[in-house]
Motif scaffolding. Structure first.
Motif, PDB file in Angstrom:
ATOM      1  N   MET A  76      -0.203   7.634  -4.611  1.00 41.88           N
ATOM      2  CA  MET A  76       0.229   6.488  -3.830  1.00 41.88           C
ATOM      3  C   MET A  76      -0.791   5.365  -4.024  1.00 41.88           C
ATOM      4  O   MET A  76      -1.981   5.569  -3.881  1.00 41.88           O
ATOM      5  CB  MET A  76       0.319   6.889  -2.352  1.00 41.88           C
ATOM      6  CG  MET A  76       0.839   5.796  -1.464  1.00 41.88           C
ATOM      7  SD  MET A  76       0.987   6.218   0.292  1.00 41.88           S
ATOM      8  CE  MET A  76       2.220   7.481   0.274  1.00 41.88           C
ATOM      9  N   GLU A  77      -0.302   4.202  -4.371  1.00 41.39           N
ATOM     10  CA  GLU A  77      -1.176   3.054  -4.570  1.00 41.39           C
ATOM     11  C   GLU A  77      -1.760   2.598  -3.245  1.00 41.39           C
ATOM     12  O   GLU A  77      -1.201   2.846  -2.181  1.00 41.39           O
ATOM     13  CB  GLU A  77      -0.389   1.903  -5.188  1.00 41.39           C
ATOM     14  CG  GLU A  77       0.113   2.172  -6.581  1.00 41.39           C
ATOM     15  CD  GLU A  77       0.885   0.990  -7.123  1.00 41.39           C
ATOM     16  OE1 GLU A  77       0.611  -0.155  -6.718  1.00 41.39           O
ATOM     17  OE2 GLU A  77       1.774   1.216  -7.935  1.00 41.39           O
ATOM     18  N   ALA A  78      -2.893   1.904  -3.322  1.00 38.28           N
ATOM     19  CA  ALA A  78      -3.572   1.447  -2.111  1.00 38.28           C
ATOM     20  C   ALA A  78      -2.686   0.518  -1.279  1.00 38.28           C
ATOM     21  O   ALA A  78      -2.640   0.633  -0.055  1.00 38.28           O
ATOM     22  CB  ALA A  78      -4.878   0.747  -2.475  1.00 38.28           C
ATOM     23  N   VAL A  79      -1.958  -0.373  -1.934  1.00 36.94           N
ATOM     24  CA  VAL A  79      -1.091  -1.309  -1.209  1.00 36.94           C
ATOM     25  C   VAL A  79       0.036  -0.550  -0.513  1.00 36.94           C
ATOM     26  O   VAL A  79       0.349  -0.810   0.653  1.00 36.94           O
ATOM     27  CB  VAL A  79      -0.518  -2.377  -2.169  1.00 36.94           C
ATOM     28  CG1 VAL A  79       0.528  -3.234  -1.477  1.00 36.94           C
ATOM     29  CG2 VAL A  79      -1.640  -3.241  -2.726  1.00 36.94           C
ATOM     30  N   GLU A  80       0.635   0.410  -1.221  1.00 37.81           N
ATOM     31  CA  GLU A  80       1.706   1.205  -0.627  1.00 37.81           C
ATOM     32  C   GLU A  80       1.176   2.047   0.533  1.00 37.81           C
ATOM     33  O   GLU A  80       1.835   2.175   1.567  1.00 37.81           O
ATOM     34  CB  GLU A  80       2.335   2.106  -1.681  1.00 37.81           C
ATOM     35  CG  GLU A  80       3.549   2.843  -1.175  1.00 37.81           C
ATOM     36  CD  GLU A  80       4.216   3.661  -2.269  1.00 37.81           C
ATOM     37  OE1 GLU A  80       4.559   4.817  -1.974  1.00 37.81           O
ATOM     38  OE2 GLU A  80       4.388   3.142  -3.374  1.00 37.81           O
ATOM     39  N   ALA A  81      -0.009   2.598   0.372  1.00 33.24           N
ATOM     40  CA  ALA A  81      -0.613   3.398   1.438  1.00 33.24           C
ATOM     41  C   ALA A  81      -0.884   2.540   2.670  1.00 33.24           C
ATOM     42  O   ALA A  81      -0.647   2.971   3.806  1.00 33.24           O
ATOM     43  CB  ALA A  81      -1.901   4.055   0.954  1.00 33.24           C
ATOM     44  N   GLU A  82      -1.326   1.315   2.440  1.00 37.91           N
ATOM     45  CA  GLU A  82      -1.588   0.415   3.568  1.00 37.91           C
ATOM     46  C   GLU A  82      -0.283   0.044   4.266  1.00 37.91           C
ATOM     47  O   GLU A  82      -0.218   0.001   5.499  1.00 37.91           O
ATOM     48  CB  GLU A  82      -2.322  -0.841   3.093  1.00 37.91           C
ATOM     49  CG  GLU A  82      -2.686  -1.785   4.208  1.00 37.91           C
ATOM     50  CD  GLU A  82      -3.565  -1.164   5.285  1.00 37.91           C
ATOM     51  OE1 GLU A  82      -3.413  -1.569   6.461  1.00 37.91           O
ATOM     52  OE2 GLU A  82      -4.383  -0.290   4.984  1.00 37.91           O
ATOM     53  N   LEU A  83       0.766  -0.224   3.505  1.00 38.59           N
ATOM     54  CA  LEU A  83       2.067  -0.543   4.107  1.00 38.59           C
ATOM     55  C   LEU A  83       2.582   0.657   4.898  1.00 38.59           C
ATOM     56  O   LEU A  83       3.120   0.499   5.997  1.00 38.59           O
ATOM     57  CB  LEU A  83       3.077  -0.946   3.029  1.00 38.59           C
ATOM     58  CG  LEU A  83       4.463  -1.359   3.528  1.00 38.59           C
ATOM     59  CD1 LEU A  83       4.391  -2.499   4.534  1.00 38.59           C
ATOM     60  CD2 LEU A  83       5.351  -1.733   2.350  1.00 38.59           C
ATOM     61  N   TYR A  84       2.406   1.846   4.362  1.00 35.89           N
ATOM     62  CA  TYR A  84       2.816   3.058   5.067  1.00 35.89           C
ATOM     63  C   TYR A  84       2.087   3.173   6.401  1.00 35.89           C
ATOM     64  O   TYR A  84       2.702   3.440   7.431  1.00 35.89           O
ATOM     65  CB  TYR A  84       2.536   4.286   4.199  1.00 35.89           C
ATOM     66  CG  TYR A  84       2.920   5.582   4.872  1.00 35.89           C
ATOM     67  CD1 TYR A  84       4.235   6.032   4.858  1.00 35.89           C
ATOM     68  CD2 TYR A  84       1.969   6.342   5.540  1.00 35.89           C
ATOM     69  CE1 TYR A  84       4.596   7.201   5.495  1.00 35.89           C
ATOM     70  CE2 TYR A  84       2.326   7.521   6.176  1.00 35.89           C
ATOM     71  CZ  TYR A  84       3.630   7.943   6.147  1.00 35.89           C
ATOM     72  OH  TYR A  84       3.980   9.097   6.785  1.00 35.89           O
ATOM     73  N   ARG A  85       0.773   2.937   6.395  1.00 40.60           N
ATOM     74  CA  ARG A  85      -0.007   2.999   7.649  1.00 40.60           C
ATOM     75  C   ARG A  85       0.473   1.941   8.639  1.00 40.60           C
ATOM     76  O   ARG A  85       0.598   2.208   9.829  1.00 40.60           O
ATOM     77  CB  ARG A  85      -1.497   2.838   7.363  1.00 40.60           C
ATOM     78  CG  ARG A  85      -2.168   4.091   6.856  1.00 40.60           C
ATOM     79  CD  ARG A  85      -3.683   3.961   6.808  1.00 40.60           C
ATOM     80  NE  ARG A  85      -4.129   3.048   5.779  1.00 40.60           N
ATOM     81  CZ  ARG A  85      -4.262   3.358   4.489  1.00 40.60           C
ATOM     82  NH1 ARG A  85      -3.971   4.572   4.076  1.00 40.60           N
ATOM     83  NH2 ARG A  85      -4.687   2.464   3.621  1.00 40.60           N
ATOM     84  N   LEU A  86       0.743   0.738   8.130  1.00 43.33           N
ATOM     85  CA  LEU A  86       1.205  -0.344   8.994  1.00 43.33           C
ATOM     86  C   LEU A  86       2.551   0.004   9.634  1.00 43.33           C
ATOM     87  O   LEU A  86       2.725  -0.152  10.843  1.00 43.33           O
ATOM     88  CB  LEU A  86       1.327  -1.644   8.190  1.00 43.33           C
ATOM     89  CG  LEU A  86       1.917  -2.842   8.924  1.00 43.33           C
ATOM     90  CD1 LEU A  86       0.997  -3.280  10.052  1.00 43.33           C
ATOM     91  CD2 LEU A  86       2.175  -3.977   7.960  1.00 43.33           C
ATOM     92  N   VAL A  87       3.485   0.492   8.827  1.00 39.15           N
ATOM     93  CA  VAL A  87       4.806   0.859   9.347  1.00 39.15           C
ATOM     94  C   VAL A  87       4.671   1.994  10.357  1.00 39.15           C
ATOM     95  O   VAL A  87       5.294   1.954  11.430  1.00 39.15           O
ATOM     96  CB  VAL A  87       5.777   1.216   8.201  1.00 39.15           C
ATOM     97  CG1 VAL A  87       7.052   1.853   8.737  1.00 39.15           C
ATOM     98  CG2 VAL A  87       6.113  -0.030   7.390  1.00 39.15           C
ATOM     99  N   ALA A  88       3.874   2.997  10.046  1.00 40.45           N
ATOM    100  CA  ALA A  88       3.696   4.126  10.970  1.00 40.45           C
ATOM    101  C   ALA A  88       3.118   3.658  12.304  1.00 40.45           C
ATOM    102  O   ALA A  88       3.600   4.063  13.370  1.00 40.45           O
ATOM    103  CB  ALA A  88       2.784   5.174  10.338  1.00 40.45           C
ATOM    104  N   THR A  89       2.130   2.792  12.253  1.00 42.71           N
ATOM    105  CA  THR A  89       1.524   2.276  13.487  1.00 42.71           C
ATOM    106  C   THR A  89       2.522   1.445  14.275  1.00 42.71           C
ATOM    107  O   THR A  89       2.653   1.592  15.497  1.00 42.71           O
ATOM    108  CB  THR A  89       0.275   1.440  13.157  1.00 42.71           C
ATOM    109  OG1 THR A  89      -0.663   2.272  12.481  1.00 42.71           O
ATOM    110  CG2 THR A  89      -0.357   0.870  14.414  1.00 42.71           C
ATOM    111  N   ARG A  90       3.253   0.574  13.583  1.00 47.42           N
ATOM    112  CA  ARG A  90       4.229  -0.273  14.269  1.00 47.42           C
ATOM    113  C   ARG A  90       5.383   0.543  14.843  1.00 47.42           C
ATOM    114  O   ARG A  90       5.913   0.214  15.900  1.00 47.42           O
ATOM    115  CB  ARG A  90       4.743  -1.357  13.331  1.00 47.42           C
ATOM    116  CG  ARG A  90       3.619  -2.371  13.002  1.00 47.42           C
ATOM    117  CD  ARG A  90       4.101  -3.549  12.250  1.00 47.42           C
ATOM    118  NE  ARG A  90       4.818  -4.414  13.191  1.00 47.42           N
ATOM    119  CZ  ARG A  90       5.599  -5.411  12.814  1.00 47.42           C
ATOM    120  NH1 ARG A  90       5.782  -5.674  11.555  1.00 47.42           N
ATOM    121  NH2 ARG A  90       6.208  -6.145  13.716  1.00 47.42           N
TER     122      ARG A  90
END
Length: 76
Positions: A1-15
């Motif tokens: 998983m790319e860093a950008v995709e991982a960050e988006l995943y974390r953002l979506v999970a948190t939201r």
């Protein structure tokens, strides 16, 4: 998983976590709460297939919720 995709995943999970808490705190009938929860579950499912689209759907949902609208799915 790319860093950008991982960050988006974390953002979506948190939201999603925050959105579920907001829905639980609403003073609405149980059928409305259930419909809102189903909407969030659909976003969760969408995140498995298309993370950017899930992020957009979640943003629309939370924007509506934050503005006092109940973002119910069609047919609710």
């Amino acid at each position: 998983m790319e860093a950008v995709e991982a960050e988006l995943y974390r953002l979506v999970a948190t939201r999603l976590k925050v959105a579920h808490a907001q829905v639980r705190a609403l003073d609405v009938s149980e059928p409305i709460r259930a419909a809102l929860t189903r909407s969030l579950l659909l976003v969760t499912e969408a995140a498995k297939r298309d993370l950017p689209e899930a992020a957009r759907r979640l943003a629309r949902f939370t924007d509506a919720l934050d503005s006092g609208e109940l973002p119910l799915p069609p047919g609710s």
